[in-house]
Design an enzyme around this catalytic site. Sequence first.
Site, PDB file in Angstrom:
ATOM      1  N   SER A   1       0.836  -1.209   0.000  1.00 15.11           N
ATOM      2  CA  SER A   1       0.000   0.000   0.000  1.00 15.11           C
ATOM      3  C   SER A   1       0.866   1.253   0.000  1.00 15.11           C
ATOM      4  CB  SER A   1      -0.940   0.008   1.215  1.00 15.11           C
ATOM      5  OG  SER A   1      -0.215   0.125   2.426  1.00 15.11           O
TER       6      SER A   1
ATOM      7  N   ASP B   1       6.718   3.050   6.419  1.00 10.57           N
ATOM      8  CA  ASP B   1       6.562   2.331   5.154  1.00 10.57           C
ATOM      9  C   ASP B   1       6.664   3.269   3.959  1.00 10.57           C
ATOM     10  OD1 ASP B   1       6.185   0.136   6.746  1.00 10.57           O
ATOM     11  OD2 ASP B   1       4.329  -0.521   5.784  1.00 10.57           O
TER      12      ASP B   1
END
Length: 405
Positions: A148, A219
């Site tokens: 994602s 991330d």
Amino acid sequence: MFEDCVVVSAPGKVILTGEHAVVYGKTALAASLSLRLFVNIQRTDVGQVTLDLKDFGTQKCWSCDELASNGFLEHSKSPRRPSPDEIKTLKKLCGMNSDKEVLTVEELAIITFLFLMLSICSDSSERFPSLSVEMKSQFPFAAGLGSSAAYSVCLSAGFLTFAKAVTPTSCKSNGGITLPVGVEALTTTSCYNESDLKLINMWALEGERLIHGNPSGIDNTICTYGGCMSYTKGDIMPLPRVPSLRILLIDTKVPRSTKRLVAGVRERYDKYPTIIGPVLDAIGNLSDKFRTLLYQLADGESDDESRDLKLSLFSELETLWDINQHLLQAIGVSHASINDICSITAKYGLYSKLTGGGGGGSVIALINQTVSDDDISLVQSSLTEKGYGSQEAILGGYGVLLHSV
């Protein structure tokens, strides 16, 4: 004015050490992967916007008139979060009930796409350009590999480049990392400067918030900048020098809920603080030692004495890798499939551990210099026989890149 074609890619990521302990203020280490996710943005003249999520087998299409008349927002000069009413509008554009709370991975991906496109590509002269967007990944989704984040980074960089809001520059080198299969067919022409990367990362974080609610930010930062980073109590610090490590990336094919696993660790910690607390401390201390070993491995010459030292240092990495897996197992986030994979790889001299939330998802195995390619093939065959997926990767490569066909 907009570009005619933009192709961008961003790496996946793995957590090397520190899973779950990072929630309690301990250090975690994360690194980018040589495996990448690609987004191809093509300008068209058909009066519509098309999104093709090839890995999901999903396509969506909107007319430019439909997008122009939704009253979503004006051109955003800087990253921001959508309001609750705007999120409802995004859901309606996706053809779902605006009050729906639990969304699928595909639905979240579509909403994130719309938000970033409508926010970045709107302007007074040509609010919603006709375009076709295609996404393809070299690594699996929903497996703890930063899919994602890579998706949000690619959309952010892609739309900012498409709208000429950033100014990529020629790449000087690939940082010693071999680009993965699928990139050779493209000519890597440009990287982004520091100010552009900061803007891309800020937009990508807003995309991650739509998908995950309250992400740590590590991330999207790894997928934007690449390399290896440490994360402690909200502070993200790049590691200035790291070795290029080969790993075997293994997919358990077991779905998992990170939220549920984090809650399970919290329950154990609250019930047995004097037992689980020291385990979390040990994981944090292990991350600090692991970081020191990475620095030492990245230094030195290529003579025989240095090679012997590096083999010894790598052996220490493997020992810590193994200890980390057992500590994670002790706090209840391993899984039968993960334990099985660790047993299979151990037969061939490979040390493995879960990465990410655990409970399934992905496992990473360190590949040392003494393991032959034949042994790697045997490991992969054994994993395939048990129903697991696997592929080789290198840690610590490039962040987001712009390509030309």
